[in-house]
Design an enzyme around this catalytic site. Structure first.
Site, PDB file in Angstrom:
ATOM      1  N   ASP A   2      12.810  -5.538 -12.498  1.00  0.00           N
ATOM      2  CA  ASP A   2      11.373  -5.276 -12.374  1.00  0.00           C
ATOM      3  C   ASP A   2      10.633  -6.515 -11.880  1.00  0.00           C
ATOM      4  O   ASP A   2      10.979  -7.635 -12.241  1.00  0.00           O
ATOM      5  CB  ASP A   2      10.815  -4.818 -13.728  1.00  0.00           C
ATOM      6  CG  ASP A   2       9.518  -4.061 -13.568  1.00  0.00           C
ATOM      7  OD1 ASP A   2       9.176  -3.700 -12.417  1.00  0.00           O
ATOM      8  OD2 ASP A   2       8.842  -3.835 -14.573  1.00  0.00           O
ATOM      9  N   HIS A  19      10.878  -6.288  -2.328  1.00  0.00           N
ATOM     10  CA  HIS A  19      12.081  -5.456  -2.492  1.00  0.00           C
ATOM     11  C   HIS A  19      13.256  -6.063  -1.725  1.00  0.00           C
ATOM     12  O   HIS A  19      14.384  -6.038  -2.202  1.00  0.00           O
ATOM     13  CB  HIS A  19      11.811  -4.020  -2.031  1.00  0.00           C
ATOM     14  CG  HIS A  19      10.860  -3.281  -2.930  1.00  0.00           C
ATOM     15  ND1 HIS A  19      10.993  -3.263  -4.300  1.00  0.00           N
ATOM     16  CD2 HIS A  19       9.749  -2.539  -2.660  1.00  0.00           C
ATOM     17  CE1 HIS A  19      10.013  -2.542  -4.832  1.00  0.00           C
ATOM     18  NE2 HIS A  19       9.240  -2.097  -3.857  1.00  0.00           N
ATOM     19  N   LEU A 113      35.019  -5.727 -11.291  1.00  0.00           N
ATOM     20  CA  LEU A 113      33.715  -5.358 -11.857  1.00  0.00           C
ATOM     21  C   LEU A 113      33.365  -3.889 -11.579  1.00  0.00           C
ATOM     22  O   LEU A 113      33.481  -3.425 -10.448  1.00  0.00           O
ATOM     23  CB  LEU A 113      32.634  -6.262 -11.237  1.00  0.00           C
ATOM     24  CG  LEU A 113      31.183  -5.956 -11.598  1.00  0.00           C
ATOM     25  CD1 LEU A 113      30.883  -6.322 -13.046  1.00  0.00           C
ATOM     26  CD2 LEU A 113      30.221  -6.702 -10.663  1.00  0.00           C
TER      27      LEU A 113
HETATM   28  C1  IPE Z   1      11.213  -3.071  -9.265  1.00  0.00           C
HETATM   29  O1  IPE Z   1      10.094  -3.764  -8.869  1.00  0.00           O
HETATM   30  C2  IPE Z   1      11.924  -2.374  -8.132  1.00  0.00           C
HETATM   31  C3  IPE Z   1      11.914  -0.894  -8.162  1.00  0.00           C
HETATM   32  C4  IPE Z   1      11.475  -0.137  -9.128  1.00  0.00           C
HETATM   33  C5  IPE Z   1      12.461  -0.238  -6.992  1.00  0.00           C
HETATM   34  P1  IPE Z   1       8.666  -3.088  -8.879  1.00  0.00           P
HETATM   35  O2  IPE Z   1       8.442  -2.452  -7.551  1.00  0.00           O
HETATM   36  O3  IPE Z   1       8.529  -2.189 -10.051  1.00  0.00           O
HETATM   37  O4  IPE Z   1       7.723  -4.354  -9.029  1.00  0.00           O
HETATM   38  P2  IPE Z   1       6.332  -4.455  -9.796  1.00  0.00           P
HETATM   39  O5  IPE Z   1       6.555  -3.966 -11.211  1.00  0.00           O
HETATM   40  O6  IPE Z   1       5.336  -3.613  -9.062  1.00  0.00           O
HETATM   41  O7  IPE Z   1       6.019  -5.905  -9.759  1.00  0.00           O
HETATM   42 MG    MG Z   2       7.647  -2.356 -11.905  1.00  0.00          MG
END
Ligand code: IPE
Ligand code: MG
Length: 228
Positions: A2, A19, A113
């Site tokens: 996250d 991402h 793994l």
């Molecule tokens: C996690 O990062 C990635 C996915 C859920 C694909 P987020 O996209 O939830 O990042 P924040 O929480 O908005 O910072």
């Molecule tokens: Mg998030």
């Protein structure tokens, strides 16, 4: 995993930037897990609830998943990693489903793994899905209702070939499970860190492992029982 979005927003960039850097952090985590001879690593890539995000972001995540899967599978295979995508993959595009099946097939006999990627996954979905399968067997007459027990549920859920989870790490500062592996996490140690996922590196992973090692795991027993 996250915090990708916040990481990019802090840098004044579009969420996609975060991402993409999240994928880099994931590569590091996989290398760490493989080097440390961790038996299994399960990552939460896309939840059943993530479809509710803006269409543009969902499409981008699907495209990223497709590209990364296509680009990384050979490397994973070369490193003896067994890849397993868990979740309701029937909702993905045909071409993504084909890539997933090809990756499963290629790496199925690997003994290193176990890398599990939860995609369109939800803990409640998992339990509901298993319940449906068990109910169907009872209706078919191949299963007696008296034989429904915790072991059967465990065998019917995702990750049935693996032992219970030891450690759950959540990055990004929130203290939630967010419908991850609800059943399988029953006795897991929970580790939360404010580090945003793209910044999570081998050192951060090591800190989490060290925290795990310092815990006394009693599984319902007393401290005296397990130390004697
Ligand atoms: C996690 O990062 C990635 C996915 C859920 C694909 P987020 O996209 O939830 O990042 P924040 O929480 O908005 O910072
Ligand atoms: Mg998030």
């Amino acid at each position: 995993m996250d915090g990708n979005g916040r990481w990019s927003e802090q840098k004044g960039k579009h969420r996609v930037f975060g991402h993409k850097h999240g994928v880099k952090a994931l590569r590091k985590a996989i290398v760490f897990a493989a080097e440390q001879k961790i038996q299994a690593l399960t990552i939460f890539a896309f939840s059943s609830e993530n479809w509710k995000r803006p269409e543009e972001e969902v499409n981008m995540l699907m495209e990223l998943f497709f590209t990364v899967l296509g680009g990384e599978v050979k490397t994973l295979h070369k490193n003896n990693i067994k890849l397993n995508i868990i979740g309701d993959i029937a909702s993905f595009s045909d071409r993504l489903q084909k890539k997933i099946h090809a990756a499963h097939l290629l790496t199925a006999n690997n003994t290193g793994l176990a890398l599990n990627v939860a995609a369109n996954y939800g803990g409640r979905w998992d339990i509901t899905n298993a319940t449906r399968q068990i109910a169907q067997q009872a209706v078919d007459g191949s299963l007696n209702v008296e034989d429904i027990n915790e072991a059967l549920l465990t065998q019917t859920l995702s990750l049935s070939e693996l032992p219970d989870i030891d450690l759950m790490i959540r990055t990004g500062g929130d203290y939630r499970i967010s419908n991850f592996l609800l059943w399988q996490l029953a006795y897991a140690e929970l580790y939360f860190t404010d580090t945003l996922w793209p910044d999570f590196d081998a050192q951060s992973f090591q800190l989490a492992v060290d925290a795990f090692k310092s815990k006394e795991r009693r599984f319902g027993q007393t401290s005296a029982q397990i130390t004697s």
